[in-house]
Design a protein around this motif. Structure first.
Motif, PDB file in Angstrom:
ATOM      1  N   ILE A 164       0.855  -1.190   0.000  1.00  0.00           N
ATOM      2  CA  ILE A 164       0.000   0.000   0.000  1.00  0.00           C
ATOM      3  C   ILE A 164       0.889   1.238   0.000  1.00  0.00           C
ATOM      4  O   ILE A 164       1.777   1.366   0.842  1.00  0.00           O
ATOM      5  CB  ILE A 164      -0.906   0.046   1.250  1.00  0.00           C
ATOM      6  N   PHE A 165       0.667   2.155  -0.928  1.00  0.00           N
ATOM      7  CA  PHE A 165       1.356   3.452  -0.911  1.00  0.00           C
ATOM      8  C   PHE A 165       0.423   4.475  -0.274  1.00  0.00           C
ATOM      9  O   PHE A 165      -0.679   4.712  -0.784  1.00  0.00           O
ATOM     10  CB  PHE A 165       1.708   3.904  -2.333  1.00  0.00           C
ATOM     11  N   ASN A 166       0.849   5.046   0.837  1.00  0.00           N
ATOM     12  CA  ASN A 166       0.117   6.129   1.493  1.00  0.00           C
ATOM     13  C   ASN A 166       0.793   7.439   1.102  1.00  0.00           C
ATOM     14  O   ASN A 166       1.836   7.794   1.639  1.00  0.00           O
ATOM     15  CB  ASN A 166       0.125   5.928   3.008  1.00  0.00           C
ATOM     16  N   LEU A 167       0.191   8.159   0.165  1.00  0.00           N
ATOM     17  CA  LEU A 167       0.803   9.372  -0.378  1.00  0.00           C
ATOM     18  C   LEU A 167       0.100  10.629   0.110  1.00  0.00           C
ATOM     19  O   LEU A 167       0.082  11.657  -0.571  1.00  0.00           O
ATOM     20  CB  LEU A 167       0.793   9.313  -1.916  1.00  0.00           C
ATOM     21  N   THR A 168      -0.456  10.555   1.307  1.00  0.00           N
ATOM     22  CA  THR A 168      -1.151  11.712   1.878  1.00  0.00           C
ATOM     23  C   THR A 168      -0.171  12.792   2.307  1.00  0.00           C
ATOM     24  O   THR A 168      -0.404  13.985   2.104  1.00  0.00           O
ATOM     25  CB  THR A 168      -2.006  11.282   3.084  1.00  0.00           C
ATOM     26  N   GLY A 169       0.934  12.404   2.928  1.00  0.00           N
ATOM     27  CA  GLY A 169       1.926  13.357   3.407  1.00  0.00           C
ATOM     28  C   GLY A 169       3.074  13.494   2.429  1.00  0.00           C
ATOM     29  O   GLY A 169       3.125  12.846   1.383  1.00  0.00           O
ATOM     30  N   GLY A 170       4.009  14.353   2.776  1.00  0.00           N
ATOM     31  CA  GLY A 170       5.205  14.508   1.957  1.00  0.00           C
ATOM     32  C   GLY A 170       5.135  15.682   1.014  1.00  0.00           C
ATOM     33  O   GLY A 170       4.085  16.302   0.823  1.00  0.00           O
ATOM     34  N   PHE A 171       6.274  15.976   0.399  1.00  0.00           N
ATOM     35  CA  PHE A 171       6.367  17.095  -0.530  1.00  0.00           C
ATOM     36  C   PHE A 171       5.810  16.697  -1.895  1.00  0.00           C
ATOM     37  O   PHE A 171       5.954  15.557  -2.333  1.00  0.00           O
ATOM     38  CB  PHE A 171       7.821  17.553  -0.659  1.00  0.00           C
ATOM     39  N   LYS A 172       5.180  17.632  -2.578  1.00  0.00           N
ATOM     40  CA  LYS A 172       4.488  17.324  -3.832  1.00  0.00           C
ATOM     41  C   LYS A 172       5.427  16.755  -4.886  1.00  0.00           C
ATOM     42  O   LYS A 172       5.038  15.883  -5.668  1.00  0.00           O
ATOM     43  CB  LYS A 172       3.794  18.578  -4.362  1.00  0.00           C
ATOM     44  N   SER A 173       6.655  17.242  -4.937  1.00  0.00           N
ATOM     45  CA  SER A 173       7.596  16.753  -5.939  1.00  0.00           C
ATOM     46  C   SER A 173       7.918  15.276  -5.720  1.00  0.00           C
ATOM     47  O   SER A 173       8.108  14.523  -6.682  1.00  0.00           O
ATOM     48  CB  SER A 173       8.883  17.583  -5.917  1.00  0.00           C
ATOM     49  N   ILE A 174       7.985  14.855  -4.465  1.00  0.00           N
ATOM     50  CA  ILE A 174       8.239  13.443  -4.167  1.00  0.00           C
ATOM     51  C   ILE A 174       6.969  12.627  -4.384  1.00  0.00           C
ATOM     52  O   ILE A 174       7.006  11.520  -4.937  1.00  0.00           O
ATOM     53  CB  ILE A 174       8.757  13.290  -2.722  1.00  0.00           C
ATOM     54  N   GLN A 175       5.833  13.162  -3.977  1.00  0.00           N
ATOM     55  CA  GLN A 175       4.560  12.473  -4.186  1.00  0.00           C
ATOM     56  C   GLN A 175       4.326  12.165  -5.656  1.00  0.00           C
ATOM     57  O   GLN A 175       3.872  11.081  -6.014  1.00  0.00           O
ATOM     58  CB  GLN A 175       3.405  13.319  -3.663  1.00  0.00           C
ATOM     59  N   GLY A 176       4.642  13.139  -6.511  1.00  0.00           N
ATOM     60  CA  GLY A 176       4.414  12.948  -7.939  1.00  0.00           C
ATOM     61  C   GLY A 176       5.186  11.766  -8.486  1.00  0.00           C
ATOM     62  O   GLY A 176       4.655  10.969  -9.272  1.00  0.00           O
ATOM     63  N   PHE A 177       6.440  11.633  -8.077  1.00  0.00           N
ATOM     64  CA  PHE A 177       7.244  10.508  -8.554  1.00  0.00           C
ATOM     65  C   PHE A 177       6.765   9.200  -7.936  1.00  0.00           C
ATOM     66  O   PHE A 177       6.739   8.160  -8.601  1.00  0.00           O
ATOM     67  CB  PHE A 177       8.721  10.735  -8.233  1.00  0.00           C
ATOM     68  N   MET A 178       6.377   9.236  -6.670  1.00  0.00           N
ATOM     69  CA  MET A 178       5.878   8.033  -6.018  1.00  0.00           C
ATOM     70  C   MET A 178       4.587   7.539  -6.668  1.00  0.00           C
ATOM     71  O   MET A 178       4.306   6.333  -6.673  1.00  0.00           O
ATOM     72  CB  MET A 178       5.650   8.296  -4.534  1.00  0.00           C
ATOM     73  N   GLN A 179       3.789   8.430  -7.235  1.00  0.00           N
ATOM     74  CA  GLN A 179       2.594   8.014  -7.943  1.00  0.00           C
ATOM     75  C   GLN A 179       2.946   7.153  -9.145  1.00  0.00           C
ATOM     76  O   GLN A 179       2.242   6.185  -9.468  1.00  0.00           O
ATOM     77  CB  GLN A 179       1.785   9.241  -8.380  1.00  0.00           C
ATOM     78  N   THR A 180       4.051   7.505  -9.821  1.00  0.00           N
ATOM     79  CA  THR A 180       4.515   6.687 -10.940  1.00  0.00           C
ATOM     80  C   THR A 180       4.988   5.324 -10.452  1.00  0.00           C
ATOM     81  O   THR A 180       4.647   4.282 -11.036  1.00  0.00           O
ATOM     82  CB  THR A 180       5.655   7.404 -11.686  1.00  0.00           C
ATOM     83  N   LEU A 181       5.776   5.302  -9.377  1.00  0.00           N
ATOM     84  CA  LEU A 181       6.226   4.029  -8.817  1.00  0.00           C
ATOM     85  C   LEU A 181       5.036   3.181  -8.364  1.00  0.00           C
ATOM     86  O   LEU A 181       5.051   1.954  -8.488  1.00  0.00           O
ATOM     87  CB  LEU A 181       7.167   4.263  -7.633  1.00  0.00           C
ATOM     88  N   ALA A 182       4.010   3.844  -7.850  1.00  0.00           N
ATOM     89  CA  ALA A 182       2.829   3.114  -7.363  1.00  0.00           C
ATOM     90  C   ALA A 182       2.169   2.324  -8.482  1.00  0.00           C
ATOM     91  O   ALA A 182       1.660   1.211  -8.261  1.00  0.00           O
ATOM     92  CB  ALA A 182       1.839   4.085  -6.737  1.00  0.00           C
ATOM     93  N   MET A 183       2.161   2.868  -9.691  1.00  0.00           N
ATOM     94  CA  MET A 183       1.539   2.170 -10.807  1.00  0.00           C
ATOM     95  C   MET A 183       2.257   0.868 -11.128  1.00  0.00           C
ATOM     96  O   MET A 183       1.681  -0.054 -11.711  1.00  0.00           O
ATOM     97  CB  MET A 183       1.507   3.070 -12.044  1.00  0.00           C
ATOM     98  N   LEU A 184       3.518   0.777 -10.739  1.00  0.00           N
ATOM     99  CA  LEU A 184       4.325  -0.397 -11.060  1.00  0.00           C
ATOM    100  C   LEU A 184       4.512  -1.339  -9.879  1.00  0.00           C
ATOM    101  O   LEU A 184       4.660  -2.551 -10.066  1.00  0.00           O
ATOM    102  CB  LEU A 184       5.697   0.046 -11.574  1.00  0.00           C
ATOM    103  N   TYR A 185       4.511  -0.799  -8.651  1.00  0.00           N
ATOM    104  CA  TYR A 185       4.889  -1.621  -7.501  1.00  0.00           C
ATOM    105  C   TYR A 185       3.848  -1.696  -6.387  1.00  0.00           C
ATOM    106  O   TYR A 185       3.984  -2.539  -5.500  1.00  0.00           O
ATOM    107  CB  TYR A 185       6.205  -1.089  -6.911  1.00  0.00           C
TER     108      TYR A 185
END
Length: 372
Positions: A164-185
């Motif tokens: 589970i990726f919880n992307l509620t917190g964190g900086f937007k620039s990091i969240q944006g990249f994590m959204q891409t990783l989320a699609m794969l992992y």
């Protein structure tokens, strides 16, 4: 099924107001000013003192807070509490992705204490240079984040964890990249909806990066670049622009290049032995015959060992990894071979025999090691 919850972390836990502690405008400005400061020691003492005082007070408040109070302080914990809805799973694992900064580490450590108090296992990996002050360093850090994801998340899925990726917190620039990783992992991604009361849950989409042919076409350049080996600037500049990060006179894989490489390396390596990533490594015809007909997983392992051999030779033999184990033969074998290194340890363990002259290794044959 246990869950692995990966949460991006901002600093809301440190800066949100509560009943016992309200940040003054001056103190909030200090937190903003030093958001990207890597070490507390670099903060001027007259500015560090009020920040340290606040951190002590906030740590005390957090340790005494109940779930409802924590949800108001921390965006990350708000989402986690809503995810569990009062029904926690003790065998779950939490990973906190924080920035590589003084305040980022303070936040990660405090969140780790909160989750540990509630019986969870917690890891707080450090992704070097993950901060938003400098774009080039930030992009290199994203490449490290890709490597971390590839090395970490599939292993949990193999153990039947739901990621589970919880992307509620964190900086937007990091969240944006994590959204891409989320699609794969990630099997699922969660956010707190704008109302701050509801949890938005997004299942994994059937997405794959269809870039294997791109990696195959540029393998001779991508492979040494990924390994940190010398590559001619002209060869790197001929790569598709999105794959390369240009840092003055240096070149490295961009986060997207790293993502493509990590996604397709296993399949490509399993297809057979590829040309060595360095001119310091040679394969004889005898060696090519000795490896014919290997299974894909053995070819993958052999290519990985060749990668390590290249790094060993380019480090002036300073990084002889235990998993490579280059060593001299006491008695020459196979037509005078002077050295050997591990091909693999499992199954029917094999070693590669050859000649090491200076910083050049010639691979002569894949055979059972001495004593096997």
């Amino acid at each position: 099924m246990p869950n692995l919850i990966v949460s991006t972390c901002g600093t809301s836990l440190l800066t949100n107001n509560n009943d016992t502690c309200t940040l003054s405008p001056e103190l909030r400005k200090l937190f903003t000013k030093h958001a990207n400061l890597q070490n507390a020691a670099d903060c001027p003492s007259n500015e560090r003192l009020p920040i340290d005082n606040h951190l002590r007070q906030r740590t005390s408040d957090v340790k005494q807070a109940n779930d409802a109070e924590l949800a108001k302080l921390s965006a990350e914990m708000n989402a986690i509490f809503k995810f569990y809805d009062g029904k926690t799973t003790p065998q779950d694992m939490h990973i906190l992705i924080h920035t590589d900064t003084w305040l980022g580490r303070e936040t990660g450590n405090l969140l780790r204490e909160v989750l540990s108090q509630r019986g969870f296992s917690v890891d707080t990996p450090t992704i070097s240079d993950l901060r938003t002050q400098d774009l080039d360093s930030f992009q290199l850090a994203l490449s490290e984040l890709v490597k971390w994801a590839v090395e970490t998340l599939p292993a949990y899925q193999q153990q039947q964890y739901k990621v589970i990726f919880n992307l509620t917190g964190g900086f937007k620039s990091i969240q944006g990249f994590m959204q891409t990783l989320a699609m794969l992992y990630a099997d699922e991604t969660v956010y707190i909806f704008e109302s701050n009361k509801e949890l938005l849950r997004l299942p994994r989409l059937p997405v794959r990066l269809d870039g294997e042919q791109i990696v195959r076409d540029h393998l001779a350049v991508l492979r040494p670049l990924a390994l940190g080996l010398p590559v001619s600037r002209d060869a790197v500049d001929a790569l598709p622009e999105t794959l390369v990060l240009r840092l003055d006179d240096d070149r490295a894989l961009s986060p997207w290049g790293e993502l493509l490489w990590q996604q397709h390396k296993t399949a490509i390596y399993g297809a057979g032995l590829h040309a060595a990533p360095s001119t310091k490594i040679h394969f004889t015809d005898t060696f090519q015959r000795s490896i014919a007909g290997l299974s894909p997983d053995r070819y993958e392992r052999l290519n990985q060992q060749i990668d390590k051999l290249a790094q060993y030779l380019h480090s002036q033999r300073a990084t002889n990894l235990k998993s490579l184990d280059v060593k001299a033969l006491h008695v020459p074998r196979h037509g005078g071979c002077t050295h050997e290194f591990d091909a693999w340890h499992d199954q029917n363990a094999k070693r590669v025999f050859g000649w090491l002259k200076g910083d050049t290794f010639t691979c002569e044959i894949l055979e059972n090691g001495v004593g096997h």
